[in-house]
Enzyme design. Structure first.
Site, short mmCIF file in Angstrom:
data_model
loop_
_atom_site.label_atom_id
_atom_site.label_comp_id
_atom_site.label_asym_id
_atom_site.label_seq_id
_atom_site.Cartn_x
_atom_site.Cartn_y
_atom_site.Cartn_z
N ASP A 186 4.16 -50.30 -53.41
CA ASP A 186 4.00 -48.82 -54.33
C ASP A 186 3.62 -49.46 -55.83
O ASP A 186 2.90 -49.16 -55.82
CB ASP A 186 5.70 -49.67 -54.58
CG ASP A 186 5.83 -48.29 -55.28
OD1 ASP A 186 4.64 -46.98 -55.84
OD2 ASP A 186 7.21 -47.63 -55.87
N LYS A 209 7.24 -62.85 -51.09
CA LYS A 209 7.66 -63.42 -51.61
C LYS A 209 8.70 -64.62 -51.32
O LYS A 209 9.73 -64.80 -51.37
CB LYS A 209 8.96 -62.66 -53.18
CG LYS A 209 8.63 -63.46 -54.33
CD LYS A 209 7.55 -63.75 -55.21
CE LYS A 209 8.19 -64.12 -56.79
NZ LYS A 209 7.14 -65.12 -57.45
N ASP A 245 -0.73 -49.50 -57.06
CA ASP A 245 -1.45 -48.58 -57.79
C ASP A 245 -1.92 -49.26 -58.95
O ASP A 245 -3.59 -49.35 -59.13
CB ASP A 245 -0.08 -48.10 -59.55
CG ASP A 245 0.51 -47.17 -58.67
OD1 ASP A 245 0.15 -46.60 -57.79
OD2 ASP A 245 1.47 -46.08 -59.33
N TYR A 298 13.96 -50.18 -51.63
CA TYR A 298 14.04 -48.32 -51.60
C TYR A 298 14.84 -47.73 -50.55
O TYR A 298 15.86 -46.49 -51.36
CB TYR A 298 12.84 -47.81 -52.05
CG TYR A 298 12.17 -48.13 -52.82
CD1 TYR A 298 12.49 -48.90 -53.82
CD2 TYR A 298 10.49 -47.33 -53.00
CE1 TYR A 298 11.26 -49.38 -54.38
CE2 TYR A 298 9.07 -48.31 -53.90
CZ TYR A 298 10.07 -48.72 -54.44
OH TYR A 298 9.17 -49.56 -55.14
N ASP A 332 3.09 -61.80 -57.18
CA ASP A 332 2.34 -62.51 -58.34
C ASP A 332 1.11 -63.04 -58.85
O ASP A 332 0.66 -62.26 -59.20
CB ASP A 332 3.76 -63.75 -59.07
CG ASP A 332 4.34 -64.30 -57.89
OD1 ASP A 332 3.77 -64.84 -56.87
OD2 ASP A 332 4.80 -65.64 -58.97
#
Ligand code: NAD
Length: 372
Positions: free
Chosen positions: A254, A198, A258, A145, A230
């Site tokens: 992020d 990852k 959620d 970001y 994942d």
């Protein structure tokens, strides 16, 4: 008398409605415990743009700098956001700016599914075990970001084509400090930390795993495991009860926070804390609901104020050290739920004893439980 200065920035959409209830809870807490809260409200988001042309007006930023903590609603309106340049839109110009400005690098998102709301969880009862209780610790100021270069440019050799570039960058000190926050949080809970990365594909993932493993040696009482993002996304749906603290970089956090939030039945239930560095006893913090401005239900007295009210409890605990008052607010929320109060997002007609209430009724029920 303990005195704290709070900047209350309600923002857009449901922000003002849920902030009103949070301030009522603060006022009740003040009386019960004998604290003094100076609460100053200021505009942010589209409310800021309409007032002074800026999503984060200078006066609002100055107020934040003078305050001990920021209690925030939410910003952004999907139908208005595209009408102005990207850099001036509320989420970038207000939210990301505040995070950078105050060095808020650690985002804490507790996700709890109270037994009484088992029906609101999308998972089958047997997957909920004895209840879901996860703390997602998300790094907030690094990663994709913010990494440079970040731009959209013409695609060489293509007529009218473009390429968009976002860059993922993490440094050792950035990973170290968020890892410490997560390990310390795990120590206060069930002492298990799952670090998400990852590392099979990203250079960032390899560094992340190395650094977290090294910091973990300083916390031998906390069990550390590593999981690819994942798989983490899948495991949250299959066996969420395996998680205690999940440590994530910015973008993975992020998304996964959620996803974890969905397990609690509604975004309207979930608070969050964004913390900067701790100096002495003070940790400057920014406290907000996990959800956004919910334009679909704004202005209708339908929003669930619990996320905003539990954000108040997090503020009292993490920035002011008022542990007893924080626990009292959390207990009042539980009591209001047990008494059957349900805003639309957590209401099920099949639940016996449940009563559909509006934003203000839910807030009043929590204040009454606090006073009782
Ligand atoms: P959203 O979180 O606003 O809404 C998603 C769904 O959750 C909606 O159905 C909404 O009604 C529901 N919901 C959210 N909070 C609720 C509450 N307290 N009570 C009951 N239901 C609730 O996400 P979105 O629709 O993707 O975004 C709407 C706007 O909010 C956008 O402009 C977005 O940019 C902005 N946003 C802001 C923040 C922030 O300020 N931190 C975070 C996320 C989204």
């Amino acid at each position: 008398m303990k005195h704290f200065k709070i900047a209350a920035l309600a923002g857009d959409g449901i922000g003002p409605e849920v902030m009103r209830e949070a301030i009522n809870v603060l006022r009740a807490t003040e009386k019960i415990f004998g604290f003094q809260f100076t609460i100053t409200e200021a505009a942010v988001g589209w409310a800021g743009i309409d007032q002074s042309g800026q999503a984060l007006p200078d006066a609002t930023l100055a107020l934040c700098r003078e305050s001990d903590a920021i209690l925030f609603g939410s910003v952004g309106l999907p139908e208005r956001d595209p009408t102005i340049p990207k850099e001036q839109r509320p989420e970038r110009a207000a939210l990301l700016r505040i995070r950078k400005e105050f060095g808020l690098f650690a985002n804490l998102r507790p996700v709890q599914l109270p037994k009484a709301l088992a029906h609101a969880c999308p998972l089958a009862l047997e997957r909920q075990g004895n209840g879901i209780d996860i703390l997602v610790v998300r790094e907030l100021t690094g990663g994709m970001y913010f990494g440079q270069p970040k731009k959209t440019e013409p695609l060489p050799g293509s007529a009218g084509g473009f390429r968009a570039i976002d860059t993922m960058v993490y440094t050792t000190p950035e990973i170290e400090r968020i890892a410490h926050v997560a390990f310390r949080a795990a120590r206060l809970r069930r002492k298990k930390l799952t670090s998400i990365d990852k590392a099979n594909v990203l250079e960032n993932g390899i560094l992340w795993r190395e650094v977290v493993t090294r910091i973990g040696q300083e916390y031998p009482d906390v069990t550390l495991e590593h999981m690819f993002v994942d798989n983490g996304a899948m495991q949250l749906m299959l066996r969420p009860t395996q998680f205690d603290v999940m440590l994530c970089e910015n973008m993975f956090g992020d998304i996964l926070s959620d996803e974890a939030a969905a397990l609690a039945g509604s975004l309207g239930m979930l608070p969050s804390a964004s913390l900067g560095a701790t100096s002495g006893e003070n940790t400057f913090g920014f406290y907000e609901p996990a959800g956004g401005t919910a334009p679909d239900i704004a202005g209708k007295n339908l929003a669930n104020p619990i996320a905003q009210i539990l954000s108040v409890a997090l503020m009292l605990r993490h920035s002011f050290g008022l542990h007893e008052a924080a626990a009292a607010i959390e207990a009042a929320v539980t009591a209001a739920i047990l008494a059957g109060n349900r805003t639309g997002d957590i209401f099920s007609p099949s639940e016996t004893g449940a009563r559909k209430v509006g934003t203000s009724e839910m807030g009043a029920a929590i204040v009454a439980a606090l006073q009782a």
